[in-house]
Design a protein around this motif. Sequence first.
Motif, mmCIF file in Angstrom:
data_model
loop_
_atom_site.group_PDB
_atom_site.id
_atom_site.type_symbol
_atom_site.label_atom_id
_atom_site.label_comp_id
_atom_site.label_asym_id
_atom_site.label_seq_id
_atom_site.Cartn_x
_atom_site.Cartn_y
_atom_site.Cartn_z
ATOM 1 N N ASP A 219 -0.072 2.088 8.192
ATOM 2 C CA ASP A 219 -1.154 2.306 7.241
ATOM 3 C C ASP A 219 -2.194 3.283 7.792
ATOM 4 O O ASP A 219 -2.548 3.234 8.975
ATOM 5 C CB ASP A 219 -1.842 0.982 6.893
ATOM 6 N N ALA A 220 -2.678 4.151 6.916
ATOM 7 C CA ALA A 220 -3.760 5.075 7.266
ATOM 8 C C ALA A 220 -5.062 4.503 6.724
ATOM 9 O O ALA A 220 -5.156 4.171 5.537
ATOM 10 C CB ALA A 220 -3.487 6.453 6.680
ATOM 11 N N ILE A 221 -6.066 4.392 7.567
ATOM 12 C CA ILE A 221 -7.350 3.862 7.152
ATOM 13 C C ILE A 221 -8.459 4.798 7.641
ATOM 14 O O ILE A 221 -8.263 5.586 8.573
ATOM 15 C CB ILE A 221 -7.596 2.426 7.679
ATOM 16 N N VAL A 222 -9.603 4.714 6.993
ATOM 17 C CA VAL A 222 -10.776 5.483 7.407
ATOM 18 C C VAL A 222 -11.947 4.539 7.537
ATOM 19 O O VAL A 222 -12.032 3.526 6.844
ATOM 20 C CB VAL A 222 -11.107 6.619 6.404
ATOM 21 N N SER A 223 -12.852 4.895 8.429
ATOM 22 C CA SER A 223 -14.079 4.107 8.584
ATOM 23 C C SER A 223 -15.239 5.053 8.853
ATOM 24 O O SER A 223 -15.065 6.125 9.436
ATOM 25 C CB SER A 223 -13.940 3.111 9.736
ATOM 26 N N CYS A 224 -16.406 4.651 8.403
ATOM 27 C CA CYS A 224 -17.609 5.462 8.612
ATOM 28 C C CYS A 224 -18.078 5.322 10.048
ATOM 29 O O CYS A 224 -18.086 4.217 10.604
ATOM 30 C CB CYS A 224 -18.714 5.018 7.657
ATOM 31 N N HIS A 225 -18.481 6.422 10.661
ATOM 32 C CA HIS A 225 -18.931 6.376 12.052
ATOM 33 C C HIS A 225 -20.351 5.818 12.181
ATOM 34 O O HIS A 225 -20.798 5.520 13.290
ATOM 35 C CB HIS A 225 -18.861 7.771 12.686
ATOM 36 N N LYS A 226 -21.035 5.629 11.027
ATOM 37 C CA LYS A 226 -22.411 5.129 11.081
ATOM 38 C C LYS A 226 -22.564 3.718 10.520
ATOM 39 O O LYS A 226 -23.257 2.888 11.095
ATOM 40 C CB LYS A 226 -23.345 6.079 10.321
ATOM 41 N N CYS A 227 -21.938 3.452 9.369
ATOM 42 C CA CYS A 227 -22.094 2.133 8.750
ATOM 43 C C CYS A 227 -20.790 1.345 8.888
ATOM 44 O O CYS A 227 -19.837 1.790 9.522
ATOM 45 C CB CYS A 227 -22.513 2.263 7.286
ATOM 46 N N GLN A 228 -20.715 0.175 8.272
ATOM 47 C CA GLN A 228 -19.569 -0.713 8.424
ATOM 48 C C GLN A 228 -18.459 -0.440 7.409
ATOM 49 O O GLN A 228 -17.430 -1.127 7.407
ATOM 50 C CB GLN A 228 -20.023 -2.179 8.279
ATOM 51 N N TYR A 229 -18.638 0.558 6.547
ATOM 52 C CA TYR A 229 -17.658 0.787 5.493
ATOM 53 C C TYR A 229 -16.323 1.243 6.084
ATOM 54 O O TYR A 229 -16.265 2.157 6.905
ATOM 55 C CB TYR A 229 -18.160 1.830 4.500
ATOM 56 N N ALA A 230 -15.251 0.598 5.634
ATOM 57 C CA ALA A 230 -13.897 0.972 6.036
ATOM 58 C C ALA A 230 -12.957 0.638 4.892
ATOM 59 O O ALA A 230 -13.176 -0.329 4.149
ATOM 60 C CB ALA A 230 -13.473 0.231 7.301
ATOM 61 N N ASP A 391 -14.389 13.376 5.633
ATOM 62 C CA ASP A 391 -15.004 13.195 4.319
ATOM 63 C C ASP A 391 -16.337 12.463 4.468
ATOM 64 O O ASP A 391 -16.456 11.546 5.295
ATOM 65 C CB ASP A 391 -14.090 12.368 3.405
ATOM 66 N N PRO A 392 -17.352 12.822 3.657
ATOM 67 C CA PRO A 392 -18.635 12.106 3.718
ATOM 68 C C PRO A 392 -18.469 10.653 3.264
ATOM 69 O O PRO A 392 -17.692 10.355 2.353
ATOM 70 C CB PRO A 392 -19.524 12.878 2.742
ATOM 71 N N CYS A 393 -19.194 9.764 3.910
ATOM 72 C CA CYS A 393 -19.179 8.350 3.520
ATOM 73 C C CYS A 393 -19.963 8.181 2.223
ATOM 74 O O CYS A 393 -21.066 8.721 2.088
ATOM 75 C CB CYS A 393 -19.793 7.505 4.626
ATOM 76 N N ASP A 398 -25.628 10.009 6.000
ATOM 77 C CA ASP A 398 -25.128 11.008 6.947
ATOM 78 C C ASP A 398 -23.805 10.630 7.588
ATOM 79 O O ASP A 398 -23.360 11.297 8.523
ATOM 80 C CB ASP A 398 -26.176 11.231 8.054
ATOM 81 N N GLY A 399 -23.165 9.574 7.110
ATOM 82 C CA GLY A 399 -21.922 9.130 7.732
ATOM 83 C C GLY A 399 -20.719 9.954 7.298
ATOM 84 O O GLY A 399 -20.689 10.500 6.195
ATOM 85 N N THR A 400 -19.746 10.055 8.176
ATOM 86 C CA THR A 400 -18.476 10.701 7.835
ATOM 87 C C THR A 400 -17.329 9.799 8.273
ATOM 88 O O THR A 400 -17.498 8.926 9.135
ATOM 89 C CB THR A 400 -18.330 12.074 8.527
ATOM 90 N N PHE A 401 -16.179 10.027 7.680
ATOM 91 C CA PHE A 401 -15.018 9.182 7.949
ATOM 92 C C PHE A 401 -14.299 9.590 9.231
ATOM 93 O O PHE A 401 -14.121 10.775 9.514
ATOM 94 C CB PHE A 401 -14.022 9.253 6.796
ATOM 95 N N THR A 402 -13.872 8.584 9.959
ATOM 96 C CA THR A 402 -12.959 8.740 11.088
ATOM 97 C C THR A 402 -11.637 8.105 10.687
ATOM 98 O O THR A 402 -11.626 7.049 10.049
ATOM 99 C CB THR A 402 -13.512 8.055 12.351
ATOM 100 N N ALA A 403 -10.528 8.732 11.054
ATOM 101 C CA ALA A 403 -9.206 8.223 10.663
ATOM 102 C C ALA A 403 -8.627 7.325 11.754
ATOM 103 O O ALA A 403 -8.831 7.560 12.950
ATOM 104 C CB ALA A 403 -8.261 9.381 10.381
ATOM 105 N N HIS A 404 -7.903 6.295 11.331
ATOM 106 C CA HIS A 404 -7.218 5.384 12.250
ATOM 107 C C HIS A 404 -5.836 5.069 11.669
ATOM 108 O O HIS A 404 -5.602 5.214 10.473
ATOM 109 C CB HIS A 404 -7.970 4.055 12.409
ATOM 110 N N ARG A 405 -4.966 4.600 12.538
ATOM 111 C CA ARG A 405 -3.709 4.003 12.085
ATOM 112 C C ARG A 405 -3.826 2.493 12.249
ATOM 113 O O ARG A 405 -4.433 1.998 13.212
ATOM 114 C CB ARG A 405 -2.515 4.509 12.910
ATOM 115 N N GLY A 406 -3.270 1.770 11.302
ATOM 116 C CA GLY A 406 -3.391 0.325 11.360
ATOM 117 C C GLY A 406 -2.125 -0.394 10.924
ATOM 118 O O GLY A 406 -1.279 0.164 10.227
ATOM 119 N N ILE A 407 -2.005 -1.632 11.381
ATOM 120 C CA ILE A 407 -0.914 -2.518 10.984
ATOM 121 C C ILE A 407 -1.534 -3.662 10.193
ATOM 122 O O ILE A 407 -2.346 -4.433 10.730
ATOM 123 C CB ILE A 407 -0.166 -3.079 12.207
ATOM 124 N N GLU A 408 -1.183 -3.761 8.932
ATOM 125 C CA GLU A 408 -1.753 -4.819 8.097
ATOM 126 C C GLU A 408 -1.173 -6.165 8.508
ATOM 127 O O GLU A 408 0.036 -6.373 8.447
ATOM 128 C CB GLU A 408 -1.446 -4.561 6.630
#
Length: 573
Positions: A219-230, A391-393, A398-408
């Motif tokens: 799975d491809a996931i993104v999370s904001c580098h500033k807030c908790q949004y993912a 991508d902007p959060c 001012d947050g932007t997305f960081t990409a991660h790989r994940g296992i659900e």
Amino acid sequence: MRYRHTFIPTLRHDPAEAEVVSHKLLVRAGMIRQVARGIYDFLPLGLRVVRKVEAIVREELNRAGAQEILMPAVCPAELWQESGRWEQYGKELLRIKDRHDREFCIGPTHEEIVTDIVRREIRSYRDLPLNLYQIQTKFRDEVRPRFGLMRGREFIMKDAYSFHTDLADCQREYQNMFDAYRRIFDRCGLMYRPVEADTGSIGGTLSHEFQVLAESGEDAIVSCHKCQYAANVEKAELSLSSAQPPVLSPQALTKVHTPDQRTIDEVATFLGEAPNRFIKTLVYVTDTGTVVAALIRGDQELSEAKLKTALGCQWVALADEATVVKATNAPIGFAGPIGIKATVLSDWSLRGGAHLICGANERDYHLTGLDLGREVSALTFADLRQARAGDPCPRCPDGTFTAHRGIEVGQTFYLGTKYSKALGATYQDAQGQDHLIEMGCYGIGITRTVAAAIEQNHDANGIQWPLALAPATVTIIPVNSNDETMRQAAENLYTTLLAAGVEVMLDDRDERPGVKFKDADLIGIPLRVTIGPKSLARGMVELKRRTETQSTEVTLDAAAATLVSLSRGEAVL
């Protein structure tokens, strides 16, 4: 447990069919063996790890107020037909018939069965809320079972279902289970992120996936580098500020010959243009039979989850070639928005776009100089594309997305009344009025969690189990089991640790020390005690963590107390 009396068929080489680390190491460590594609035997050490995960899940679910039940693996077709999923679920549902020619399925999930229990037993608002769960073997007939336990056909899952009088109480329980999941994966010793997700074939309107972070994750996931949004990239919201194209002067619409150039990359190379100047026109069909043309920029990927949400339908699927030809008068690869016989929906990133290139709805032809607002009237825009790094959060300035790989490894769902309405599960309020029951659903892949733990915790020599999941906490290795002094020291330490409640393995085999050390690293037991002639002559033994390269000497007399503290996480080496 004594190594000599335990069935641990370790291997020195990776199995040919294994692609990911967890599959390779589970087989090599003698924990699983394949019976058929996507179906595995669990050998003693593998089963011990599975039971560790189950125990943590069971303790936290009970603590959260859920009650354990056990439902049948074989489910009657009638219940699935009532919910409508008998037809919707697809070929992953393993359908069977009994000797009387009655239809059943092997349950991949149990919403229908548990809702049937509740509709037969629950009468009053006084009987609610209720949360029922089970830990059971499931079967989903994956088209391509792969990656060992990460995508098998038969697997062990915890599935819980909650029932409520209203939305507010269902949301309360959703948060209760969300918190329980955090405790479960914290106790498992895993690095994970809860992310917003699509509800998939389960249905409902709210869902979170619990993703174990690992480079091998599907799975491809993104999370904001500033807030908790993912969120999963299929679900992640996108800020409209990132979707505004540059303002360009008008250009004439021109048809160009592009013989046998079908994909964005092929046409971009042929015309010498960048992919971000293209419109990708994807033709879909919905559960209602509607044909839809979804437009996104050529360098982006469509989110089917977002398309489904934008259309308000149950599911979407790429159209077959016959449908594409009927909608475009051309084979696949030449579709465009002008004159297409379909409902057209565009991603926000194309709004106001000019100087664009698209298919001409004619074999071997594309259009250049497209101004989407000029050429396609009354176009509907929505957030349709997958999110990506940078991508902007949408949730913070001012947050932007960081990409991660994940296992659900787990997912929570707010189902609403989808199943209670289909199966007629109601309760009576204080005035005797009938109401549909609100539902939530909460799943954890037990065997998938085992695989995910290895994907996140391993090195070149083998598994590095988190303390809570290891098949044993301590392994004792006498360098020479035939030496009476070393053997007796190992036996005494083994007996003392067992009496203290420590899960310990004694490697009492008549093997070379190197073989014992290699197997210990491969199996991944967190703490190793080596009893050798030189250290023992000084009254010492060597202690080593599986995750560390250096060992520490402690006195033989203090070894047991030290290991008990280490096994409880109360001390460090």
